[in-house]
Motif scaffolding. Structure first.
Motif, PDB file in Angstrom:
ATOM      1  N   LEU A  98      -3.860  -8.405  -1.726  1.00 51.22           N
ATOM      2  CA  LEU A  98      -4.096  -7.145  -1.842  1.00 51.22           C
ATOM      3  C   LEU A  98      -3.801  -7.072  -2.220  1.00 51.22           C
ATOM      4  CD1 LEU A  98      -6.023  -4.499   0.378  1.00 51.22           C
ATOM      5  CD2 LEU A  98      -5.495  -6.592   1.254  1.00 51.22           C
ATOM      6  N   TRP A 138      -9.367   7.376  -5.303  1.00 54.33           N
ATOM      7  CA  TRP A 138      -9.517   5.575  -5.777  1.00 54.33           C
ATOM      8  C   TRP A 138      -8.405   5.188  -7.269  1.00 54.33           C
ATOM      9  CZ3 TRP A 138      -9.484   2.624  -2.044  1.00 54.33           C
ATOM     10  CH2 TRP A 138      -9.651   2.401  -1.465  1.00 54.33           C
ATOM     11  N   MET A 144     -18.345  -7.021  -0.088  1.00 59.29           N
ATOM     12  CA  MET A 144     -17.919  -6.922   0.795  1.00 59.29           C
ATOM     13  C   MET A 144     -18.780  -6.035   2.027  1.00 59.29           C
ATOM     14  SD  MET A 144     -14.395  -3.463   0.869  1.00 59.29           S
ATOM     15  CE  MET A 144     -13.556  -4.542   0.007  1.00 59.29           C
ATOM     16  N   MET A 183      -9.831  -9.422   5.861  1.00 58.71           N
ATOM     17  CA  MET A 183      -9.049  -8.780   4.927  1.00 58.71           C
ATOM     18  C   MET A 183      -7.966  -7.806   6.254  1.00 58.71           C
ATOM     19  SD  MET A 183      -9.979  -4.963   2.834  1.00 58.71           S
ATOM     20  CE  MET A 183     -10.577  -5.722   1.557  1.00 58.71           C
ATOM     21  N   GLU A 192     -12.714   7.868   0.277  1.00 59.53           N
ATOM     22  CA  GLU A 192     -12.750   7.764   1.541  1.00 59.53           C
ATOM     23  C   GLU A 192     -12.347   8.463   2.636  1.00 59.53           C
ATOM     24  OE1 GLU A 192     -11.643   2.958   2.704  1.00 59.53           O
ATOM     25  OE2 GLU A 192     -11.665   3.203   4.658  1.00 59.53           O
ATOM     26  N   PHE A 224     -12.043  -4.859  -6.134  1.00 59.84           N
ATOM     27  CA  PHE A 224     -13.030  -4.757  -4.679  1.00 59.84           C
ATOM     28  C   PHE A 224     -14.164  -3.513  -5.351  1.00 59.84           C
ATOM     29  CE2 PHE A 224      -9.520  -5.469  -2.652  1.00 59.84           C
ATOM     30  CZ  PHE A 224      -9.763  -6.438  -1.665  1.00 59.84           C
ATOM     31  N   PHE A 277     -17.371  -0.822   7.620  1.00 61.51           N
ATOM     32  CA  PHE A 277     -17.158  -0.297   8.936  1.00 61.51           C
ATOM     33  C   PHE A 277     -18.951   0.098   9.834  1.00 61.51           C
ATOM     34  CE2 PHE A 277     -13.123   0.773   5.970  1.00 61.51           C
ATOM     35  CZ  PHE A 277     -12.737   0.029   6.055  1.00 61.51           C
ATOM     36  N   ARG A 288     -17.514   9.498  -0.099  1.00 59.50           N
ATOM     37  CA  ARG A 288     -17.507   8.796  -1.119  1.00 59.50           C
ATOM     38  C   ARG A 288     -18.813   8.579  -1.661  1.00 59.50           C
ATOM     39  NH1 ARG A 288     -14.782   2.727   2.005  1.00 59.50           N
ATOM     40  NH2 ARG A 288     -14.137   2.853  -0.193  1.00 59.50           N
ATOM     41  N   TRP A 298       0.720  -1.204  -0.249  1.00 58.49           N
ATOM     42  CA  TRP A 298      -0.218   0.231   0.099  1.00 58.49           C
ATOM     43  C   TRP A 298       0.821   1.012  -0.308  1.00 58.49           C
ATOM     44  CZ3 TRP A 298      -4.845   0.064  -0.657  1.00 58.49           C
ATOM     45  CH2 TRP A 298      -5.096   0.615   0.051  1.00 58.49           C
ATOM     46  N   LYS A 354     -19.858  -3.978  -2.762  1.00 58.55           N
ATOM     47  CA  LYS A 354     -19.869  -3.094  -1.496  1.00 58.55           C
ATOM     48  C   LYS A 354     -20.138  -1.854  -1.396  1.00 58.55           C
ATOM     49  CE  LYS A 354     -15.362  -0.668  -2.819  1.00 58.55           C
ATOM     50  NZ  LYS A 354     -13.543  -0.436  -2.449  1.00 58.55           N
ATOM     51  N   HIS A 355     -20.338  -1.784  -0.136  1.00 57.17           N
ATOM     52  CA  HIS A 355     -19.905  -2.512   0.479  1.00 57.17           C
ATOM     53  C   HIS A 355     -21.596  -2.632   1.306  1.00 57.17           C
ATOM     54  CE1 HIS A 355     -16.916   0.779   0.003  1.00 57.17           C
ATOM     55  NE2 HIS A 355     -16.203   0.011   0.570  1.00 57.17           N
ATOM     56  N   ASP A 414     -14.450  -5.523   5.619  1.00 54.79           N
ATOM     57  CA  ASP A 414     -13.302  -4.490   4.885  1.00 54.79           C
ATOM     58  C   ASP A 414     -12.024  -4.419   5.701  1.00 54.79           C
ATOM     59  OD1 ASP A 414     -12.747  -1.946   3.966  1.00 54.79           O
ATOM     60  OD2 ASP A 414     -14.499  -1.155   3.721  1.00 54.79           O
ATOM     61  N   TRP A 415     -11.623  -3.623   5.252  1.00 55.89           N
ATOM     62  CA  TRP A 415     -10.291  -3.668   5.828  1.00 55.89           C
ATOM     63  C   TRP A 415     -10.560  -3.448   7.316  1.00 55.89           C
ATOM     64  CZ3 TRP A 415      -5.073  -2.878   3.051  1.00 55.89           C
ATOM     65  CH2 TRP A 415      -3.703  -2.501   4.081  1.00 55.89           C
ATOM     66  N   ASP A 459      -8.357  -2.396  -5.333  1.00 55.33           N
ATOM     67  CA  ASP A 459      -9.098  -1.909  -5.670  1.00 55.33           C
ATOM     68  C   ASP A 459      -9.203  -1.306  -7.196  1.00 55.33           C
ATOM     69  OD1 ASP A 459     -10.355  -1.547  -3.224  1.00 55.33           O
ATOM     70  OD2 ASP A 459      -8.547  -1.028  -2.459  1.00 55.33           O
TER      71      ASP A 459
HETATM   72  C1  NOJ Z   1     -11.544   0.063   2.579  1.00 56.48           C
HETATM   73  C2  NOJ Z   1     -12.630   0.686   1.743  1.00 56.48           C
HETATM   74  O1  NOJ Z   1     -13.779   0.808   2.279  1.00 56.48           O
HETATM   75  C3  NOJ Z   1     -12.930  -0.432   0.726  1.00 56.48           C
HETATM   76  O2  NOJ Z   1     -13.959   0.073  -0.161  1.00 56.48           O
HETATM   77  C4  NOJ Z   1     -11.121  -1.311   0.306  1.00 56.48           C
HETATM   78  O3  NOJ Z   1     -11.868  -2.002  -0.911  1.00 56.48           O
HETATM   79  C5  NOJ Z   1     -10.876  -1.152   1.235  1.00 56.48           C
HETATM   80  N1  NOJ Z   1     -10.074  -0.387   2.171  1.00 56.48           N
HETATM   81  C6  NOJ Z   1      -9.406  -2.390   0.294  1.00 56.48           C
HETATM   82  O4  NOJ Z   1      -8.415  -0.965  -0.428  1.00 56.48           O
END
Ligand code: NOJ
Length: 766
Positions: A94, A441, A265, A332, A520, A168, A268, A182, A66, A221-222, A300-301, A124
């Motif tokens: 990932l 993103w 996915m 994840m 995000e 994702f 949070f 977002r 990352w 997602k989400h 999710d993460w 992503d």
């Molecule tokens: C957090 C994000 O909420 C999610 O959308 C993303 O796919 C993951 N991180 C992985 O990067």
């Protein structure tokens, strides 16, 4: 050590033997539809070979790299990850990308672990890999499902060439709150449009055959409710009714599941007190139960760990227990399952059938991706070099970018610009920026690779073009992981900008948000022009009123002053790699814009959440002529620009609106038609929209709901008749028990080029 080829052959032989030796029926806990198909048999055979630790390993997704950690895992964290890879304790990684990196990880998993199960490689891929399309909210403004599908196809083609086999995306969260950063990732506020776009994106990523090396598994997602985070504040709590959940939030997810999205996915947020990574209701009852979803759910993460911070689990052990039982199949980068789950099974707290179910789902997708036939099928160095950034991808994202532009206002026909003999002042830091238009993103794209608006406009050389930035909008470096620092004091560039404007025939001002001001963790409490831009706009207006305002932003903005004073406003979003060319072609009339807003623009942030499909209230109008009705004392109720709004350089007229009958029995098909004519001076496209209102329901129904649309191309002077068929699917809704009901009574139907259309008819459903 067994060589790569030997390993593949060995794996295949093993499986064939196993398939004939073992009783190859689906485990009772798997919920994968037809239990007799070949993949299920292979999955079962492989599962029978696995230790509990290896099974749990498949449920473990590690981050490879990352921005913050550099190109490969390093330090102790990396040592542990490599160790786990060798033990077969990792199911996927990932953010590992590129031939060399993916090969390295995959080789360890395939050639050094006991069973050699290949990794799934996630990333992503939100609006392109290296060649970027517009941000998803912008693409949604095209209402062009074919173009959106193609854009996802291009993204999948590039990502898969870099070794990635799982994205994702699509993000299908409906949101009514532009404070939430977002919203740039989704399709806006409407569940009907959002569902159609979700399907287009899933199809684009996955193609017809997932085992092809240029298709990748999609993730809806989400799941679910994240777009309703209270006060638009990132990661905040969500409390909504069952009917809102089913009517507004879930439809795009359901559509994505029906379109075959291979993974979901979770998110949070909590939903009504249940952190959703631990929600049995969402994951088991609805997704895997009612919808019969046979893919897998990834957290999710570290969202499984966050069940602890929410205060729903006391420690990691309990978080792993809650999440696995609730149906979160893969953890994840939480490191919770890998350390806790095997013991939870051994201690009899989590039943092994739960693990078998999760692992079966994950293995199944790996089989579908063809990873067991060739774990390196997405790794081809030559292909990577050839495919990524190829010209056809630039052509495709340019096409998508033009389709995403929305003409909000064009008084005095300031647009299209004349191509010759004009003095044009181009003002705004964003106009020359090659980074910000790439949007949020965009982890794999290179910085500063967008065509700037300045460069796009320089390609038209018949006019005299003078550029001045006016003010710096932000200062310092910008990055995905850092907050953008806004300049609110330095006005030193104003004078040059005003001089340029004063002497120009037309001023094009490019104002808005930096690409990393949405996405995000980018919630805002003010959604106006950041920094000194409003001041710059008003100062320029004082010297020259012929302003074309081009917006760059990742969310609806509140621009009441601009809407009142500036004659022409173009919503240009963050349009990706080809931004400058797209905007220039629109401004010069080589492309006639046809975008329509996928999200309401408020007058000010105090109106938020503001959305077209609201309920009426008991006091919607000032019936009594006194103060006691639903309104603000300092602002109108109406939005600045409604959902579905967008103009063209030409004009469209609607006529012959017909409903084929006035009474229908429930379950009949209801035909609605309308004729659209291009009565202006340009060829163009119009998005014909159909809305319903169920006047009296056993639950209060919205004042309008989109239930059909068609994008129509019309030559100058041409007319076309558009037909819509309404069925029970469009006329029913979910009640507060989560049941779909269709109720008799009066319905109104609206047709037009925006959600505020007044063209209306009606019928009775018996
Ligand atoms: C957090 C994000 O909420 C999610 O959308 C993303 O796919 C993951 N991180 C992985 O990067």
């Amino acid at each position: 050590m067994i060589s790569k080829n030997n390993r593949i052959i060995l794996s295949s032989i093993c499986l064939i033997i196993l398939m004939t030796t073992f009783n190859c029926t689906t485990k009772e806990s798997t919920n994968t539809g037809d239990g007799n198909d070949l993949i299920n048999q292979k999955v079962d055979s492989l599962l029978a070979l696995m230790t509990i630790e290896e099974k749990v390993g498949q449920m473990n997704l590690y981050n490879g790299f990352w921005e913050v950690t550099g190109p490969m895992p390093d330090g102790d964290n990396a040592k542990i990850k490599y160790e786990h890879l060798r033990k077969g304790w990792v199911g996927g990684m990932l953010s590992v990308r590129g031939y060399d990196n993916v090969m390295k990880m995959q080789q360890i998993a395939v050639e050094e672990s006991r069973l050699g199960i290949p990794l799934i490689i996630g990333f992503d891929v939100i609006h392109g890999y290296k060649t970027l399309s517009p941000i998803p909210l912008a693409e949604s403004a095209s209402w062009d499902l074919e173009a959106i599908e193609n854009s996802a196809r291009v993204a999948a083609t590039e990502a898969s060439a870099a070794g990635i086999n799982w994205t994702f995306a699509p993000m299908v969260d409906i949101s009514r709150d532009p404070r939430w950063g977002r919203v740039m990732e989704g399709a806006g506020e409407d569940p009907y449009l959002g569902s159609k776009i979700a399907v287009a994106r899933v199809k684009g990523f996955q193609g017809e055959d997932l085992s092809q090396p240029n298709t990748i598994a999609a993730t809806a997602k989400h799941f679910a409710g994240y777009g309703f985070a209270e006060a638009g504040r990132e990661y905040n709590t969500v409390d909504i009714s069952v009917s809102k959940l089913h009517n507004v939030v879930l439809p795009p997810f359901k559509a994505a599941a029906e379109a075959g999205a291979r993974s979901f996915m979770n998110s949070f947020n909590d939903l009504n007190g249940d952190p959703v990574s631990g929600s049995t209701y969402l994951q088991r009852d609805i997704l895997k139960g009612e919808w019969n979803f046979d893919g897998f759910v990834v957290s999710d993460w570290a969202s499984i760990n966050e069940i602890i911070y929410w205060g729903r689990a006391k420690d990691k052990k309990e978080a792993a227990e809650i999440a696995s039982i609730a149906g979160s199949d893969m953890d994840m980068e939480g490191h919770v399952y890998v350390y806790e789950l095997a013991n939870l099974v051994k201690d009899g707290i989590v039943d092994e059938s739960i693990i078998d179910d999760a692992v079966s789902r994950i293995l199944r997708v790996k089989f579908e991706l063809g990873l067991f036939d060739d774990p390196y099928r997405y790794c081809n160095k030559e292909n990577e070099a050839k495919v990524i950034g190829q010209q056809s991808h630039h052509d495709a994202v340019l096409d998508m970018a033009k389709k995403s532009v929305v003409l909000l206002k064009n008084d005095n026909n300031l647009l299209p610009l004349k191509k010759e003999g004009q003095k044009i002042a181009l003002i705004g830091q964003l106009a020359s920026d090659k980074n910000s238009p790439l949007g949020s993103w965009r982890i794999a794209s290179d910085d500063n690779t967008a065509v700037s608006i300045l460069e796009g406009m320089q390609a038209y050389d018949g006019n005299q073009l003078i550029y001045e930035k006016g003010v710096d909008v932000w200062v310092g470096n910008t990055a995905f992981t850092k907050e953008v620092k806004i300049n609110s004091t330095d006005k030193s560039g104003m004078t040059e900008a005003l001089n340029a404007a004063r002497n120009a025939d037309v001023v094009v001002m490019v104002l808005g948000e930096h690409g990393f001001q949405s996405g995000e963790a980018r919630s805002r409490t003010e959604i106006d022009l950041p920094g000194l831009q409003q001041e710059l706009l008003e100062a320029v207006y004082a010297v020259n009123k012929n302003i074309v305002l081009v917006l760059q932003n990742g969310r609806p903005l509140a621009l009441e002053w601009a809407a009142e004073h500036i004659p022409t406003i173009v919503e240009g979003w963050h349009l990706g790699t080809q931004t400058g060319n797209a905007i220039a072609q629109v401004l010069y009339g080589d492309y006639n814009p046809s975008g329509k807003l996928p999200m309401t623009f408020p007058r000010n942030v105090g109106q938020v959440p503001i959305y077209y499909n609201h309920k009426n209230t008991g006091r919607a109008t000032n019936r009594e002529g006194n103060v006691f009705w639903s309104h603000y004392i300092d602002q109108k109720n109406t939005p600045l620009y409604p959902f579905g709004h967008g103009l063209s350089y030409t004009k469209f007229e609607y006529s012959d609106f017909k409903i084929e009958g006035s009474e229908f029995i429930i379950d009949s098909d209801i035909e609605v038609s309308v004729t659209v004519s291009n009565v202006g001076n340009f060829d163009g496209k119009e998005v014909v929209q159909l809305y319903i209102r169920d006047l009296v329901g056993s639950l209060v129904r919205p004042v309008k709901e989109l239930k059909g649309f068609e994008l129509v191309s019309l030559k100058k002077g041409e007319s076309k008749t558009i037909k819509f068929i309404l069925t029970s699917k469009e006329l029913g809704y979910y009640n507060n028990s989560g049941e779909f009901v269709i109720e008799s009574g009066e319905f109104e139907i609206f047709v037009g080029g925006s959600s505020d259309t007044k063209l209306k008819g009606g019928f009775t459903l018996k």
